[in-house]
Write a protein that holds these residues in place. Structure first.
Motif, PDB file in Angstrom:
ATOM      1  N   VAL A   1       0.843  -1.188   0.000  1.00 39.42           N
ATOM      2  CA  VAL A   1       0.000   0.000   0.000  1.00 39.42           C
ATOM      3  C   VAL A   1       0.882   1.242   0.000  1.00 39.42           C
ATOM      4  CG1 VAL A   1      -1.754   1.291   1.256  1.00 39.42           C
ATOM      5  CG2 VAL A   1      -1.839  -1.209   1.217  1.00 39.42           C
ATOM      6  N   GLU A   2       0.642   2.158  -0.947  1.00 37.84           N
ATOM      7  CA  GLU A   2       1.430   3.376  -1.042  1.00 37.84           C
ATOM      8  C   GLU A   2       0.513   4.591  -1.087  1.00 37.84           C
ATOM      9  OE1 GLU A   2       3.928   2.924  -4.436  1.00 37.84           O
ATOM     10  OE2 GLU A   2       5.420   1.729  -3.370  1.00 37.84           O
ATOM     11  N   THR A   3       0.924   5.630  -0.377  1.00 42.15           N
ATOM     12  CA  THR A   3       0.165   6.880  -0.369  1.00 42.15           C
ATOM     13  C   THR A   3       0.791   7.935  -1.259  1.00 42.15           C
ATOM     14  OG1 THR A   3       1.406   7.812   1.495  1.00 42.15           O
ATOM     15  CG2 THR A   3      -0.479   6.383   2.013  1.00 42.15           C
ATOM     16  N   GLY A   4       2.050   7.712  -1.642  1.00 44.11           N
ATOM     17  CA  GLY A   4       2.772   8.703  -2.421  1.00 44.11           C
ATOM     18  C   GLY A   4       3.467   9.739  -1.571  1.00 44.11           C
ATOM     19  N   GLU A   5       3.299   9.640  -0.257  1.00 40.26           N
ATOM     20  CA  GLU A   5       3.917  10.590   0.664  1.00 40.26           C
ATOM     21  C   GLU A   5       4.936   9.860   1.537  1.00 40.26           C
ATOM     22  OE1 GLU A   5       2.653  13.870   4.104  1.00 40.26           O
ATOM     23  OE2 GLU A   5       1.134  12.639   3.098  1.00 40.26           O
ATOM     24  N   LEU A   6       6.153  10.387   1.619  1.00 41.92           N
ATOM     25  CA  LEU A   6       7.217   9.752   2.384  1.00 41.92           C
ATOM     26  C   LEU A   6       7.316  10.320   3.791  1.00 41.92           C
ATOM     27  CD1 LEU A   6      10.095   9.698  -0.273  1.00 41.92           C
ATOM     28  CD2 LEU A   6       8.480   7.863   0.266  1.00 41.92           C
ATOM     29  N   TYR A   7       7.761   9.455   4.702  1.00 50.40           N
ATOM     30  CA  TYR A   7       8.100   9.943   6.033  1.00 50.40           C
ATOM     31  C   TYR A   7       9.291  10.895   5.920  1.00 50.40           C
ATOM     32  CZ  TYR A   7       5.151   6.703   8.708  1.00 50.40           C
ATOM     33  OH  TYR A   7       4.088   6.039   9.279  1.00 50.40           O
ATOM     34  N   PRO A   8       9.323  11.952   6.717  1.00 46.43           N
ATOM     35  CA  PRO A   8      10.452  12.892   6.644  1.00 46.43           C
ATOM     36  C   PRO A   8      11.720  12.304   7.241  1.00 46.43           C
ATOM     37  CG  PRO A   8       9.017  13.480   8.467  1.00 46.43           C
ATOM     38  CD  PRO A   8       8.321  12.370   7.727  1.00 46.43           C
ATOM     39  N   ILE A   9      12.863  12.874   6.853  1.00 50.71           N
ATOM     40  CA  ILE A   9      14.143  12.490   7.445  1.00 50.71           C
ATOM     41  C   ILE A   9      14.204  13.041   8.866  1.00 50.71           C
ATOM     42  CG2 ILE A   9      16.645  12.813   7.325  1.00 50.71           C
ATOM     43  CD1 ILE A   9      16.350  12.952   4.271  1.00 50.71           C
ATOM     44  N   THR A  10      14.559  12.168   9.820  1.00 51.77           N
ATOM     45  CA  THR A  10      14.576  12.590  11.224  1.00 51.77           C
ATOM     46  C   THR A  10      15.985  12.727  11.802  1.00 51.77           C
ATOM     47  OG1 THR A  10      14.361  10.272  11.898  1.00 51.77           O
ATOM     48  CG2 THR A  10      12.324  11.559  11.685  1.00 51.77           C
ATOM     49  N   ALA A  11      16.995  12.205  11.099  1.00 50.94           N
ATOM     50  CA  ALA A  11      18.374  12.353  11.583  1.00 50.94           C
ATOM     51  C   ALA A  11      18.882  13.719  11.148  1.00 50.94           C
ATOM     52  CB  ALA A  11      19.262  11.239  11.025  1.00 50.94           C
ATOM     53  N   THR A  12      18.567  14.729  11.942  1.00 55.12           N
ATOM     54  CA  THR A  12      18.822  16.115  11.547  1.00 55.12           C
ATOM     55  C   THR A  12      19.805  16.838  12.458  1.00 55.12           C
ATOM     56  OG1 THR A  12      16.878  16.784  12.820  1.00 55.12           O
ATOM     57  CG2 THR A  12      16.556  16.340  10.466  1.00 55.12           C
ATOM     58  N   LYS A  13      20.236  16.205  13.551  1.00 55.97           N
ATOM     59  CA  LYS A  13      21.156  16.875  14.466  1.00 55.97           C
ATOM     60  C   LYS A  13      22.598  16.544  14.077  1.00 55.97           C
ATOM     61  CE  LYS A  13      22.464  17.426  19.307  1.00 55.97           C
ATOM     62  NZ  LYS A  13      22.210  17.055  20.721  1.00 55.97           N
ATOM     63  N   LYS A  14      23.356  17.587  13.681  1.00 56.55           N
ATOM     64  CA  LYS A  14      24.750  17.354  13.310  1.00 56.55           C
ATOM     65  C   LYS A  14      25.572  17.126  14.580  1.00 56.55           C
ATOM     66  CE  LYS A  14      26.829  20.152  10.378  1.00 56.55           C
ATOM     67  NZ  LYS A  14      27.658  21.295   9.855  1.00 56.55           N
ATOM     68  N   VAL A  15      26.346  16.036  14.577  1.00 51.58           N
ATOM     69  CA  VAL A  15      27.141  15.699  15.760  1.00 51.58           C
ATOM     70  C   VAL A  15      28.633  15.591  15.466  1.00 51.58           C
ATOM     71  CG1 VAL A  15      25.268  14.565  17.010  1.00 51.58           C
ATOM     72  CG2 VAL A  15      26.621  13.242  15.380  1.00 51.58           C
ATOM     73  N   ALA A  16      29.003  15.543  14.185  1.00 50.06           N
ATOM     74  CA  ALA A  16      30.425  15.466  13.842  1.00 50.06           C
ATOM     75  C   ALA A  16      30.606  15.793  12.370  1.00 50.06           C
ATOM     76  CB  ALA A  16      30.992  14.074  14.143  1.00 50.06           C
ATOM     77  N   GLU A  17      31.801  16.265  12.018  1.00 47.52           N
ATOM     78  CA  GLU A  17      32.143  16.479  10.620  1.00 47.52           C
ATOM     79  C   GLU A  17      33.662  16.439  10.454  1.00 47.52           C
ATOM     80  OE1 GLU A  17      31.645  20.403   8.803  1.00 47.52           O
ATOM     81  OE2 GLU A  17      31.108  21.165  10.791  1.00 47.52           O
ATOM     82  N   ASN A  18      34.088  16.125   9.242  1.00 37.30           N
ATOM     83  CA  ASN A  18      35.506  16.210   8.892  1.00 37.30           C
ATOM     84  C   ASN A  18      35.607  16.904   7.538  1.00 37.30           C
ATOM     85  OD1 ASN A  18      34.786  14.238   7.026  1.00 37.30           O
ATOM     86  ND2 ASN A  18      35.778  12.556   8.135  1.00 37.30           N
ATOM     87  N   ALA A  19      36.726  16.774   6.876  1.00 34.42           N
ATOM     88  CA  ALA A  19      36.916  17.488   5.611  1.00 34.42           C
ATOM     89  C   ALA A  19      35.947  17.030   4.540  1.00 34.42           C
ATOM     90  CB  ALA A  19      38.360  17.304   5.135  1.00 34.42           C
ATOM     91  N   SER A  20      35.437  15.788   4.646  1.00 29.03           N
ATOM     92  CA  SER A  20      34.612  15.223   3.575  1.00 29.03           C
ATOM     93  C   SER A  20      33.144  15.071   3.935  1.00 29.03           C
ATOM     94  CB  SER A  20      35.166  13.854   3.162  1.00 29.03           C
ATOM     95  OG  SER A  20      36.508  13.951   2.736  1.00 29.03           O
ATOM     96  N   PHE A  21      32.834  14.720   5.186  1.00 31.25           N
ATOM     97  CA  PHE A  21      31.481  14.305   5.530  1.00 31.25           C
ATOM     98  C   PHE A  21      30.952  14.998   6.785  1.00 31.25           C
ATOM     99  CE2 PHE A  21      33.492  10.678   3.377  1.00 31.25           C
ATOM    100  CZ  PHE A  21      32.601  10.479   2.328  1.00 31.25           C
ATOM    101  N   GLU A  22      29.625  15.007   6.858  1.00 31.05           N
ATOM    102  CA  GLU A  22      28.915  15.440   8.060  1.00 31.05           C
ATOM    103  C   GLU A  22      28.098  14.266   8.585  1.00 31.05           C
ATOM    104  OE1 GLU A  22      28.134  20.145   6.954  1.00 31.05           O
ATOM    105  OE2 GLU A  22      26.635  18.618   6.426  1.00 31.05           O
ATOM    106  N   LEU A  23      28.065  14.118   9.898  1.00 28.33           N
ATOM    107  CA  LEU A  23      27.320  13.041  10.538  1.00 28.33           C
ATOM    108  C   LEU A  23      26.146  13.637  11.307  1.00 28.33           C
ATOM    109  CD1 LEU A  23      26.885  10.131  11.616  1.00 28.33           C
ATOM    110  CD2 LEU A  23      28.587  10.640  13.387  1.00 28.33           C
ATOM    111  N   TYR A  24      24.938  13.178  10.987  1.00 27.00           N
ATOM    112  CA  TYR A  24      23.720  13.606  11.665  1.00 27.00           C
ATOM    113  C   TYR A  24      23.091  12.404  12.370  1.00 27.00           C
ATOM    114  CZ  TYR A  24      24.018  17.767   8.692  1.00 27.00           C
ATOM    115  OH  TYR A  24      24.441  18.914   8.061  1.00 27.00           O
ATOM    116  N   ILE A  25      22.353  12.673  13.442  1.00 27.62           N
ATOM    117  CA  ILE A  25      21.734  11.589  14.187  1.00 27.62           C
ATOM    118  C   ILE A  25      20.317  11.931  14.594  1.00 27.62           C
ATOM    119  CG2 ILE A  25      22.474  12.333  16.515  1.00 27.62           C
ATOM    120  CD1 ILE A  25      23.096   9.251  16.963  1.00 27.62           C
ATOM    121  N   ASP A  26      19.500  10.919  14.688  1.00 30.83           N
ATOM    122  CA  ASP A  26      18.175  11.022  15.299  1.00 30.83           C
ATOM    123  C   ASP A  26      18.317  10.512  16.729  1.00 30.83           C
ATOM    124  OD1 ASP A  26      15.607  10.641  16.259  1.00 30.83           O
ATOM    125  OD2 ASP A  26      14.818   9.849  14.381  1.00 30.83           O
ATOM    126  N   GLU A  27      18.276  11.412  17.678  1.00 36.01           N
ATOM    127  CA  GLU A  27      18.505  11.023  19.069  1.00 36.01           C
ATOM    128  C   GLU A  27      17.408  10.122  19.616  1.00 36.01           C
ATOM    129  OE1 GLU A  27      21.058  14.329  21.306  1.00 36.01           O
ATOM    130  OE2 GLU A  27      19.115  15.118  20.613  1.00 36.01           O
TER     131      GLU A  27
END
Length: 774
Positions: free
Chosen positions: A68-94
């Motif tokens: 069953v599909e509604t066409g609507e997706l759940y939002p991304i919840t891992a939005t808190k940035k907790v670390a980064e380096n020269a290449s990447f950012e790390l976000y988490i859903d607490e």
């Protein structure tokens, strides 16, 4: 991966008495199973895929999975940035402990819990978002759960260097553990620290599956799931496919033969029906590619007791393809007591050690299985000490069988299939044909031949010429520039072999008894009572090997071939001196390093990945996958990783099932030709244990081996020592392998000619384009 025997009411009383007896002997080690699925809604979920060994998987006709599909997706919840380096950012859903990784330059992102349609069942949404799936036992059953199943479970976070630590308190089972995410230059690492695991109740942990839905692919995208089954295999992402009831779950480095349940179906005491033939996992890697992003997962700690898992869409009514690593903390087996039947047991003591998965994040054209192979090759070059080999003349690999014992009406007779003098004449025969680049591995050279003196290999069999003739052969080989290696077996000696005491030297199973390891009959898959072997304790195995190392040096032998070391890894459950698969792995790495002080050349069969930095060549590297119903295509992942770094051969040419197809496979995969031969005709092997050598007569195969070698030598002049740059499917049964110097090899497995991009390749043939030009 657990399987249990259900107990009927008539046997309940007997079972209860036996259980109490076992508890008194093994206070923390027995748990019977009558496992049920978690809920009715989950009955078609993990229970179907956990413990899948592939060959029994069933599939209904192709159809579209109804979701069953509604066409609507759940939002991304891992939005808190907790670390980064020269290449990447790390976000988490607490709230759930799952993550999101973002490439700072491209903006591409990888989700630990992918976005799904809001029409998905709530329990499936929690199942997908949970960063860890759990299996455990309470002493009577095996159950499954996940970190988000119970709302009472607690998730707490704390920052660490370059990342974050997530602690899980699974209140329903009173188990605590932590999962640490740490950014790296090419991605991140996920670690379960061993000291974070606490079992405070009666429940005992059996397995943890880490980030099971990381970068999972929706069934509608263009993508593939890679698993390292044999040479490598792909599960192609597809919206319509057969209805599968099981996913892929296979142990890294193959099953552990100390646990009889891992070998097949235990039907009665000492009576096991072996699993259907299948390839093993040699490399601890997996990955997913979708659209323009992908990743390669490398298990860098704990791979010895881990499974690679992969699941197509539809199972549990989830429209996602996924892959991951499942770490075992306790393994199960069966014990027989009197007439009570099989009593299920598993290890009481938890298998310790940190579990670590390194994720290399990939983009663009380099995110498919070829890009994954290149990423793993780069990792090995950096971490395992591999180096690109200098180009030199390609050798013809020969395995010569010396002697073997044959059953007679009364007693046994030694049959000399190839003497040392005859081996010397074989060198001359090839030299007369202009083939001086030979590498010979001599098998069955010790007293009583192939299944004689092991692990004590000396004295040398007199009927083959003894020490004198072997030394002459060694000196002559050096004079002719031929590599001479002796095949040795310090791991799996025959039960009638001299030189060992099973009670002191052999491993023990979960019942504390000495283990016997049989060969299995091809037709019935039942154990062969006349072909029983022991598995040596790792320390004893190493001791026997190092005691003989200097003797090979004195004989002038250039190298040794370690049988079973490259394709067999096991546990010893001896109560007095137990050892794990990890300890056996480390023991053999150290043993080979010490052995190199006495000989110059080390080779193994199949080639489990932890040996890649220690060996000089690999024999009989996997050249196919297990071809499970949910695996759509076999690929040369292993060969892409090591071509140009370590020489390798496929199955001996004289033992091929389909001569032409397997020859073309060797061309496509860049394998060097090899032959396993005997100077005497093959019919002398009747009534011996070597029924595998159905065609080995040197006189019959000599001219054929010369022809095949000369054909592949011409190809190797263009690709020898070259890294594989690309591999692709051009059309149905037409494949192209490209090398770093621009050479392309196109193989057509079809019976009729095929024209691709204006180039015609004849049926069941191949074309070589040197340096990218016709």
């Amino acid at each position: 991966m657990f399987q249990y025997e259900k107990i009927n009411r008539k046997n309940m009383f007997i079972f209860f008495i036996c259980t109490m007896l076992i508890f008194s002997l093994f206070p923390q080690g027995i748990f019977a199973e009558d496992a049920e699925s978690e809920t009715a809604a989950e009955a078609n979920s993990e229970e179907q895929e956990a413990g899948s060994d592939g060959e029994t998987a069933e599939a209904a006709p192709p159809k579209e999975i109804v979701i069953v599909e509604t066409g609507e997706l759940y939002p991304i919840t891992a939005t808190k940035k907790v670390a980064e380096n020269a290449s990447f950012e790390l976000y988490i859903d607490e709230a759930n402990g799952n993550i999101r990784i973002v490439n700072k330059k491209s903006g591409k992102e990888w989700l630990g819990g992918p976005q799904v349609d809001k029409g998905i069942l709530p329990n499936n949404k929690a199942f997908i978002d949970a960063p860890v799936h759990i299996e455990y036992t309470d002493g009577s059953s095996i159950s499954q759960t996940y970190t988000l199943k119970d709302k009472e479970n607690e998730v707490t976070t704390s920052t660490i260097e370059n990342g974050i630590r997530v602690e899980f308190n699974i209140k329903e089972i009173k188990v605590n553990f932590a999962l640490e995410y740490t950014l790296t230059d090419d991605g991140f690492e996920a670690t379960i620290p061993d000291d974070s695991i606490k079992e405070s109740g009666t429940v005992r942990l059996t397995s943890l599956e880490v980030l099971p839905f990381f970068h999972a692919a929706d069934r509608k995208v263009d993508g593939e799931v890679f698993v390292p089954d044999g040479s490598g295999a792909l599960m192609i992402v597809s919206e319509k496919h057969p209805q599968y009831f099981k996913g892929y779950s296979e142990p890294v480095y193959g099953p552990d033969p100390t646990f009889t349940m891992e070998l097949g179906d235990v039907m009665a005491e000492g009576f096991t029906r072996g699993a259907a033939p299948k390839e093993r996992i040699a490399l601890p890697v997996f990955g997913i590619h979708q659209e323009q992003t992908g990743f390669l997962g490398i298990i860098t700690n704990g791979e010895e007791t881990a499974n690679i898992t992969a699941t197509p869409s539809g199972i549990r009514n989830i429209p996602l393809y996924r892959a991951g690593a499942k770490f075992f903390y306790r393994k199960q087996d069966i014990m027989f007591i009197g007439s009570s039947g099989a009593i299920p047991l598993f290890q009481g003591q938890r298998i310790t050690g940190d579990r670590i998965v390194k994720y290399i994040l990939l983009e663009g054209e380099g995110s498919n299985y070829v890009g994954m192979a290149h990423a793993y090759r780069d990792y090995l070059l950096k971490e395992a000490g591999l180096q690109k080999q200098a180009e030199k003349e390609t050798p013809l690999f020969l395995e010569l069988v010396g002697g073997i014992m044959r059953d007679e009406i009364i007693g046994k007779t030694f049959i000399d299939m190839t003497t040392f003098k005859q081996a010397q004449s074989i060198i001359d025969d090839y030299a007369d044909k202009g083939i001086k680049s030979l590498t010979i591995t001599f098998k069955g050279w010790s007293k009583k031949g192939l299944y004689g003196n092991q692990p004590d290999h000396f004295p040398i069999e007199r009927k083959l010429g003894g020490k004198k003739d072997l030394e002459e052969l060694s000196n002559y080989a050096k004079k002719m520039g031929v590599g001479l290696n002796l095949d040795v077996n310090y791991v799996r000696p025959f039960e009638d072999s001299d030189g060992l005491t099973p009670r002191k030297d052999a491993v023990r199973g979960i019942d504390r008894e000495v283990m016997m390891n049989p060969n299995y009959r091809v037709s019935s898959r039942l154990g062969h009572n006349g072909q029983l072997f022991y598995l040596l304790e790792p320390e004893k195995s190493s001791k026997y090997a190092l005691q003989e190392a200097s003797t090979y040096k004195d004989l002038g032998i250039s190298g040794v071939h370690f049988s079973h070391v490259g394709n067999l890894l096991y546990t010893d459950l001896d109560k007095q001196n137990p050892s794990s698969r990890e300890e056996m792995k480390e023991t053999w790495i150290q043993t080979i390093d010490q052995f190199k002080k006495s000989v110059d050349h080390i080779s193994v069969d199949y080639g489990f990945g932890y040996l890649l930095g220690s060996v000089n060549e690999i024999h009989q590297i996997p050249m196919d996958s297990s071809n499970f119903v949910y695996l759509d295509e076999t690929v040369p992942f292993y060969q892409i990783v090591i071509h140009g770094l370590i020489p390798y051969t496929g199955k001996p040419s004289n033992l091929r099932d389909d001569e032409r197809v397997e020859f073309l496979r060797a061309i496509e995969y860049g394998a060097t030709p090899s032959f396993e031969l005997t100077y005497k005709p093959t019919d002398h092997l009747k009534r011996t244990m070597e029924d595998r050598l159905f065609s080995s007569d040197y006189s019959y195969w000599f001219n054929r081996s010369v022809k095949e070698y000369e054909e592949i030598k011409k190809l190797k002049e263009n690709i020898g020592g070259q890294l594989i740059a690309n591999h692709e499917r051009l059309a149905k049964k037409v494949y192209k392998t490209s090398y770093e110097n621009g050479t392309e090899v196109i193989v057509n497995y079809n019976r009729k000619a095929k024209t691709v991009d204006g180039l015609t390749v004849e049926g069941e043939n191949y074309t070589v384009i040197e340096g990218g030009k016709k």
